[in-house]
Design an enzyme around this catalytic site. Structure first.
Site, PDB file in Angstrom:
ATOM      1  N   GLU A   1       0.870  -1.171   0.000  1.00  0.00           N
ATOM      2  CA  GLU A   1       0.000   0.000   0.000  1.00  0.00           C
ATOM      3  C   GLU A   1       0.915   1.231   0.000  1.00  0.00           C
ATOM      4  O   GLU A   1       1.782   1.339   0.879  1.00  0.00           O
ATOM      5  CB  GLU A   1      -0.887  -0.002   1.247  1.00  0.00           C
ATOM      6  CG  GLU A   1      -1.832   1.183   1.248  1.00  0.00           C
ATOM      7  CD  GLU A   1      -2.748   1.243   2.471  1.00  0.00           C
ATOM      8  OE1 GLU A   1      -2.696   0.321   3.314  1.00  0.00           O
ATOM      9  OE2 GLU A   1      -3.492   2.228   2.577  1.00  0.00           O
TER      10      GLU A   1
ATOM     11  N   ARG B   1       5.216 -12.650  10.010  1.00  0.00           N
ATOM     12  CA  ARG B   1       5.897 -11.385   9.751  1.00  0.00           C
ATOM     13  C   ARG B   1       7.315 -11.469  10.264  1.00  0.00           C
ATOM     14  O   ARG B   1       7.616 -12.215  11.196  1.00  0.00           O
ATOM     15  CB  ARG B   1       5.239 -10.252  10.549  1.00  0.00           C
ATOM     16  CG  ARG B   1       3.846  -9.908  10.203  1.00  0.00           C
ATOM     17  CD  ARG B   1       3.322  -8.845  11.172  1.00  0.00           C
ATOM     18  NE  ARG B   1       3.829  -7.516  10.838  1.00  0.00           N
ATOM     19  CZ  ARG B   1       3.252  -6.727   9.936  1.00  0.00           C
ATOM     20  NH1 ARG B   1       2.178  -7.136   9.290  1.00  0.00           N
ATOM     21  NH2 ARG B   1       3.737  -5.538   9.687  1.00  0.00           N
TER      22      ARG B   1
ATOM     23  N   LYS C   1       4.514   0.579   9.409  1.00  0.00           N
ATOM     24  CA  LYS C   1       4.499   1.875   8.737  1.00  0.00           C
ATOM     25  C   LYS C   1       3.856   2.946   9.597  1.00  0.00           C
ATOM     26  O   LYS C   1       4.239   4.103   9.541  1.00  0.00           O
ATOM     27  CB  LYS C   1       3.754   1.759   7.405  1.00  0.00           C
ATOM     28  CG  LYS C   1       4.659   1.327   6.282  1.00  0.00           C
ATOM     29  CD  LYS C   1       3.938   1.340   4.962  1.00  0.00           C
ATOM     30  CE  LYS C   1       3.012   0.162   4.852  1.00  0.00           C
ATOM     31  NZ  LYS C   1       2.401   0.027   3.533  1.00  0.00           N
TER      32      LYS C   1
HETATM   33  P1  ATP Z   1       2.691  -2.180   8.090  1.00  0.00           P
HETATM   34  O1  ATP Z   1       2.177  -3.080   9.158  1.00  0.00           O
HETATM   35  O2  ATP Z   1       4.123  -1.839   8.210  1.00  0.00           O
HETATM   36  O3  ATP Z   1       1.833  -0.992   7.832  1.00  0.00           O
HETATM   37  P2  ATP Z   1       1.422  -3.430   5.919  1.00  0.00           P
HETATM   38  O4  ATP Z   1       1.211  -4.900   5.957  1.00  0.00           O
HETATM   39  O5  ATP Z   1       0.259  -2.577   6.165  1.00  0.00           O
HETATM   40  O6  ATP Z   1       2.661  -3.075   6.795  1.00  0.00           O
HETATM   41  P3  ATP Z   1       1.590  -3.330   3.109  1.00  0.00           P
HETATM   42  O7  ATP Z   1       2.087  -2.253   2.229  1.00  0.00           O
HETATM   43  O8  ATP Z   1       0.158  -3.674   3.075  1.00  0.00           O
HETATM   44  O9  ATP Z   1       2.030  -2.959   4.551  1.00  0.00           O
HETATM   45  O10 ATP Z   1       2.470  -4.639   2.917  1.00  0.00           O
HETATM   46  C1  ATP Z   1       2.767  -5.203   1.681  1.00  0.00           C
HETATM   47  C2  ATP Z   1       3.110  -6.645   1.894  1.00  0.00           C
HETATM   48  O11 ATP Z   1       4.222  -6.773   2.773  1.00  0.00           O
HETATM   49  C3  ATP Z   1       1.964  -7.395   2.518  1.00  0.00           C
HETATM   50  O12 ATP Z   1       1.779  -8.610   1.809  1.00  0.00           O
HETATM   51  C4  ATP Z   1       2.397  -7.652   3.925  1.00  0.00           C
HETATM   52  O13 ATP Z   1       1.875  -8.853   4.406  1.00  0.00           O
HETATM   53  C5  ATP Z   1       3.923  -7.688   3.799  1.00  0.00           C
HETATM   54  N1  ATP Z   1       4.562  -7.301   5.047  1.00  0.00           N
HETATM   55  C6  ATP Z   1       4.349  -6.163   5.745  1.00  0.00           C
HETATM   56  N2  ATP Z   1       5.066  -6.158   6.889  1.00  0.00           N
HETATM   57  C7  ATP Z   1       5.754  -7.326   6.907  1.00  0.00           C
HETATM   58  C8  ATP Z   1       6.670  -7.922   7.833  1.00  0.00           C
HETATM   59  N3  ATP Z   1       7.025  -7.316   8.966  1.00  0.00           N
HETATM   60  N4  ATP Z   1       7.183  -9.133   7.531  1.00  0.00           N
HETATM   61  C9  ATP Z   1       6.835  -9.752   6.387  1.00  0.00           C
HETATM   62  N5  ATP Z   1       5.998  -9.246   5.479  1.00  0.00           N
HETATM   63  C10 ATP Z   1       5.439  -8.055   5.725  1.00  0.00           C
HETATM   64 MG    MG Z   2      -1.439  -3.489   4.731  1.00  0.00          MG
END
Ligand code: ATP
Ligand code: MG
Length: 566
Positions: A38, A264, A274
């Site tokens: 995102e 994660r 984020k």
């Molecule tokens: P955040 O929790 O940092 O806001 P998010 O999951 O909302 O992260 P996205 O941009 O939606 O951020 O993430 C893109 C991809 O990266 C998703 O498939 C998510 O599952 C993966 N991802 C995000 N954080 C991690 C992490 N700590 N370890 C592994 N994969 C991750």
């Molecule tokens: Mg997300």
């Protein structure tokens, strides 16, 4: 890159096994994955795990991996983030070819599918507020309550949904919900919201839309449109999988992706979220998303971490279904190992102390051969100037040293790396009593650092010649958070490490470092790995310490870290 023979199993994980089984059984004909960020912030080390996994398995099975921006929330998303994400995925070493997509590319189709659900009696327009919806959703132990609008006729919902799209209603006036089951054990199935009204311009679709799909409605359908075979996501989406499947079951989608969850990446002493990283940027706690203390890909790149080190780190962490926290030292270990192989050796004095060799001719300069890499003869040698006045490290001198301190003190002989053996005669102090410089003598017969009589000296010190050294700013970093589990005490921001940045304004480095480039790390002998910062100006270099030499992780694992010279 040589593999770490101790950890080959890290490469074999349940997702790879699952994909192989799907291929063997003919359930899929090729492998198509996607990385779906995102664009509401910069990518962090956790994303690196997801990127390496998605692009990695696609590559291994001769499939492809898409980069898809999950841009369904125009209020938080920005072009700056799209550009940064594109740059960072590329930097990490992955290529999506022509497969760059945006969920917003599918807004028309998603909208049509929403109407399809309404016509089939599987979605309805709800006039309740988001608070009322949340409040009537029930809990893990109590079922939800039906909305008073749940029984609304399909034709009325369709009319209202079209008017939502036409902009007739303000934000929050109505939403579109799936009609599933308000008593479902899984709360995600209690008539989840599919569309909401948002009068906001979108970075790509401009003012075309004032209704936007939710993540749940957009994600699986985007996967299906792109023919994704394996939709890999983190464990927090496990409870969303029944909804993901319900939507695919109830829509005329062209393909049937399968969602699989993995743990994660979590790291001690930092946050991989984020939301919190955005807050650090907004509060000015850090200088920006690419502050070298940030666990963002932009931050670690600026700090000097090579992408190969990140890929290897992620490979060693592996992919599992159980959540865990990885020690930050393990990450640093991977960075150090990679830099140990790749970084040329240089000399830099962080906290300079002048050393005058009283028996060395005034005005004379010698060029001494210095090895660029001890394990790589191809890296060759360079010449470092030597003269009567040098700088050595302030910490390498003591008036009255304890046992086992073999470095400079009155009467002590030491080796200057690539140079001569010198003996400290005396320390000279200024009027306030502060140490001003050291007076030494050298033995002209020891050029190159060895005495013809074979006498031993215990310490080898780095140095730079005062006349030719470059003055540099050096930035040393420590953990962003003082405690390993930031926020566990209740207030994340109270756990920030007040000493995460130390700036040394008056370091001196050897002249060869005038040629150092941003992004290319070097080792300052005995001090660690350093990388020029983009703040560098001609004649005013700024170096970030990427990581020190001391390896607490290797020591803990009994591998024998590379300790500095005594
Ligand atoms: P955040 O929790 O940092 O806001 P998010 O999951 O909302 O992260 P996205 O941009 O939606 O951020 O993430 C893109 C991809 O990266 C998703 O498939 C998510 O599952 C993966 N991802 C995000 N954080 C991690 C992490 N700590 N370890 C592994 N994969 C991750
Ligand atoms: Mg997300």
């Amino acid at each position: 890159m040589p593999n770490d023979a101790a950890e080959p199993a890290a490469g074999r994980h349940f997702i790879r096994t699952m994909i192989q089984a799907d291929l063997d059984a003919g359930r899929v004909r090729g492998v198509v994955t996607r990385f779906p960020p995102e664009p509401n912030g910069y990518l962090h080390l956790g994303h690196a795990k997801s990127i390496c996994l998605n692009f990695g398995v696609a590559g291994e099975f001769n499939g492809r991996c898409h980069l898809r921006f999950d841009d369904t929330n125009p209020t938080k998303e920005e072009q700056e983030f799209i550009d940064a994400i594109t740059r960072d995925v590329r930097w990490l070493g992955f290529d999506w070819g022509q497969h760059l997509y945006h969920a917003s590319d599918y807004f028309d189709r998603l909208y049509d599918w929403a109407e399809h659900l309404i016509s089939a009696g599987k979605a309805y327009v709800d006039d309740q507020t988001i608070e009322q919806i949340r409040e009537s959703r029930g809990t893990l132990t109590e079922p939800g309550r039906d909305s008073p609008f749940r029984g609304r006729a399909n034709a009325e919902s369709l009319d209202l949904f079209r008017r939502m799209r036409a902009g007739e209603f303000p934000n929050g006036a109505r939403v579109l919900r799936a009609r599933i089951d308000m008593a479902a054990g899984n709360i995600n199935l209690r008539d989840p919201v599919l569309y909401r009204i948002l009068h906001a311009d979108h970075p790509r679709t401009g003012s075309t839309w004032c209704v936007y799909p939710t993540y749940d409605f957009a994600h699986g359908q985007s996967d299906a449109i792109e023919g994704i075979t394996h939709s890999l996501c983190t464990l927090e989406f496990e409870d969303h999988r029944p909804l993901y499947d319900w939507l695919l079951d109830n829509l005329p989608v062209p393909a049937r992706p399968r969602q699989t969850e993995f743990a994660r990446l979590n790291l001690t002493h930092t946050v991989l979220s984020k939301r919190f990283l955005t807050e650090l940027v907004k509060r000015g706690t850090v200088s920006g998303w690419d502050d070298p203390r940030m666990p963002t890909l932009a931050g670690v790149r600026r700090r000097g971490v090579p992408p190969a080190a990140l890929r290897e780190f992620v490979r060693r962490v592996g992919v599992a279904r159980a959540n865990s926290v990885v020690d930050f030292a393990q990450y640093e270990h991977a960075v150090r190992e990679q830099l140990n192989r790749s970084a040329p050796r240089r000399m830099g004095v962080l906290r300079p102390l002048k050393l005058v060799i009283e028996n060395y001719p005034e005005g004379k300069t010698e060029l001494l051969d210095a090895v660029n890499h001890p394990d790589d003869p191809v890296a060759g040698t360079r010449q470092v100037p030597f003269g009567r006045e040098l700088y050595v490290e302030r910490d390498d001198y003591m008036d009255d040293p304890p046992k086992k301190f073999y470095r400079l003190s009155p009467g002590r002989e030491v080796r200057l790396r690539y140079g001569y053996l010198v003996t400290c005669q005396r320390a000279v102090r200024d009027a306030t009593g502060a140490l001003d410089h050291l007076v030494c003598t050298y033995d002209p017969a020891t050029r190159g650092g060895n005495a013809p009589d074979g006498r031993k000296v215990q310490a080898t010190l780095h140095w730079v010649a005062a006349a030719t050294a470059l003055r540099a700013e050096v930035r040393l970093y420590d953990h962003l958070f003082a405690r390993p589990d930031p926020g566990a005490g209740g207030d994340l921001f109270a756990d920030l490490n007040p000493n995460s940045l130390e700036t040394l304004a008056d370091a001196r480095v050897e002249p060869a470092l005038a040629e150092a480039h941003v992004g290319e790390a070097v080792q300052f002998e005995r001090q660690g790995y350093f990388c020029p910062d983009p703040d560098s100006r001609p004649g005013k270099p700024v170096f970030n310490r990427t990581v020190g030499l001391r390896d607490s992780f290797a020591k803990a694992k009994g591998r024998g870290g590379q300790a500095p010279v005594a």
